[in-house]
Design a protein around this motif. Structure first.
Motif, PDB file in Angstrom:
ATOM      1  N   ILE A   8       0.855  -1.189   0.000  1.00 18.49           N
ATOM      2  CA  ILE A   8       0.000   0.000   0.000  1.00 18.49           C
ATOM      3  C   ILE A   8       0.891   1.238   0.000  1.00 18.49           C
ATOM      4  O   ILE A   8       1.755   1.371   0.864  1.00 18.49           O
ATOM      5  N   ALA A   9       0.681   2.136  -0.970  1.00 21.66           N
ATOM      6  CA  ALA A   9       1.446   3.385  -0.981  1.00 21.66           C
ATOM      7  C   ALA A   9       0.538   4.558  -0.651  1.00 21.66           C
ATOM      8  O   ALA A   9      -0.591   4.653  -1.127  1.00 21.66           O
ATOM      9  N   ASP A 124       5.499   5.032   2.609  1.00 21.78           N
ATOM     10  CA  ASP A 124       5.352   6.481   2.713  1.00 21.78           C
ATOM     11  C   ASP A 124       6.136   7.095   1.553  1.00 21.78           C
ATOM     12  O   ASP A 124       7.226   6.629   1.225  1.00 21.78           O
ATOM     13  N   THR A 125       5.574   8.114   0.929  1.00 21.10           N
ATOM     14  CA  THR A 125       6.237   8.725  -0.236  1.00 21.10           C
ATOM     15  C   THR A 125       6.316  10.241  -0.080  1.00 21.10           C
ATOM     16  O   THR A 125       5.925  10.791   0.942  1.00 21.10           O
ATOM     17  N   LEU A 137       4.067   3.690  -7.533  1.00 24.84           N
ATOM     18  CA  LEU A 137       2.615   3.689  -7.743  1.00 24.84           C
ATOM     19  C   LEU A 137       2.201   2.600  -8.728  1.00 24.84           C
ATOM     20  O   LEU A 137       1.134   2.006  -8.613  1.00 24.84           O
ATOM     21  N   ASP A 138       3.080   2.339  -9.691  1.00 23.78           N
ATOM     22  CA  ASP A 138       2.812   1.285 -10.670  1.00 23.78           C
ATOM     23  C   ASP A 138       2.830  -0.101 -10.052  1.00 23.78           C
ATOM     24  O   ASP A 138       2.100  -0.984 -10.485  1.00 23.78           O
ATOM     25  N   GLN A 142      -2.223  -1.268  -3.840  1.00 27.03           N
ATOM     26  CA  GLN A 142      -3.243  -0.258  -3.515  1.00 27.03           C
ATOM     27  C   GLN A 142      -2.583   1.090  -3.250  1.00 27.03           C
ATOM     28  O   GLN A 142      -1.566   1.155  -2.566  1.00 27.03           O
ATOM     29  N   ILE A 143      -3.198   2.153  -3.803  1.00 29.51           N
ATOM     30  CA  ILE A 143      -2.706   3.503  -3.540  1.00 29.51           C
ATOM     31  C   ILE A 143      -3.752   4.230  -2.705  1.00 29.51           C
ATOM     32  O   ILE A 143      -4.944   4.144  -2.980  1.00 29.51           O
TER      33      ILE A 143
END
Ligand SMILES: Nc1ncnc2c1ncn2[C@@H]1O[C@H](COP(=O)(O)OP(=O)(O)O)[C@@H](O)[C@H]1O
Ligand SMILES: [Mg+2]
Length: 257
Positions: A8-9, A124-125, A137-138, A142-143
């Motif tokens: 998850i991002a 975490d980004t 993200l690719d 899940q985003i």
């Protein structure tokens, strides 16, 4: 565990919208659900996960990339730092100059290893569309997009959502985080949906604004693991729990398919 975990991002169109705090809060919820969690700090040059959790200065993503590149990599667990029984951290580099040296190809290598070692991998980004973030993200399952009720944020989010629609990305959910600017109420939810041209899947309410949040950060505590705070903010705790269980259910569906 043998199964592949879920990745998850957390992403946004602007900085300071609550990505880091929400990453920590979701990690806390997954811990209460008995899941083994890895938090990866892909805010490479300004990451605050290990600082916020007061974990000791150990190895970072930089060491992973360096060792991997020099054939010195042995085991993934050598690069993570333990927060508690359930949560490990793969920290961002201590020195921002090291961040520049990490090739985006490591996104895939790291994620690949992470999902086979944990039930849940939370990433975490930063908010920019760098090669590093685009790859992240690719690749994730899940985003979670965080958006606030700030006009600038909303305008940027509209462009970001348009990019996502353009590229047929559908594995995202939008969280409206009202706890960041509890005094801004220029837009209602209906307006916000109209501006960003997307649905809002979850709302973290104004009630979740935590006056003494710095105490949590300074003492390395996760809000959702604090019994008292979880009681006080029970409505938003339930929302966070819903986000976690929804994502997990989605993941299981895909696995069955
Ligand atoms: N629920 C909250 N209540 C009060 N302050 C918050 C809350 N969530 C985040 N903050 C504060 O808002 C700021 C930005 O949050 P952060 O998670 O660092 O955002 P991002 O990672 O998107 O840049 C931080 O100073 C953080 O302590
Ligand atoms: Mg952050």
């Amino acid at each position: 565990m043998n199964n592949k975990g879920i990745s998850i991002a957390l992403f946004s169109a602007k900085g300071g919208v609550g990505k880091t705090i929400t990453t920590l809060n979701l990690a806390g919820i997954y811990e209460t659900l008995g899941k083994k969690v890895l938090i990866i700090d892909f805010d490479l040059s300004g990451g605050g996960i290990s600082t916020a959790l007061n974990v000791p200065n150990g190895k970072s993503i930089y060491h992973f990339a360096y060792d991997y590149n020099n054939n010195q990599y042995q085991e993934f667990k050598n690069y993570v730092t333990k927060y508690d029984q359930y949560i490990d951290v793969l920290p961002s580099p201590k020195d921002p100059r090291q961040a520049m040296k990490i090739d985006p190809k490591y996104v895939e290598i790291i994620l690949d290893k992470a999902v086979f070692n944990y039930d849940v991998v939370l990433i975490d980004t930063t908010h920019d569309l760098t090669d590093f973030n685009i790859l992240t993200l690719d690749l994730v399952d899940q985003i979670l997009f965080l958006v606030t009720n700030d006009p600038l944020d909303l305008k940027n989010m509209r462009s970001l959502i348009a990019v996502f629609k353009d590229t047929n990305m559908e594995n995202y959910k939008v969280i409206l985080n009202e706890s960041i600017y509890p005094f801004k109420n220029y837009f209602g939810i209906y307006d916000i949906k109209n501006i960003i041209k997307a649905n809002i899947d979850y709302v973290l309410s104004k009630d979740f604004y935590i006056k003494n949040i710095d105490n949590f950060v300074m003492s390395g505590k996760i809000i959702t693991l604090d019994k008292k705070a979880s009681n006080i903010f029970s409505k938003d705790y339930t929302t966070l729990m819903g986000i976690c269980t929804d994502i997990f259910k989605e993941g299981e569906k895909h696995e069955d398919a």
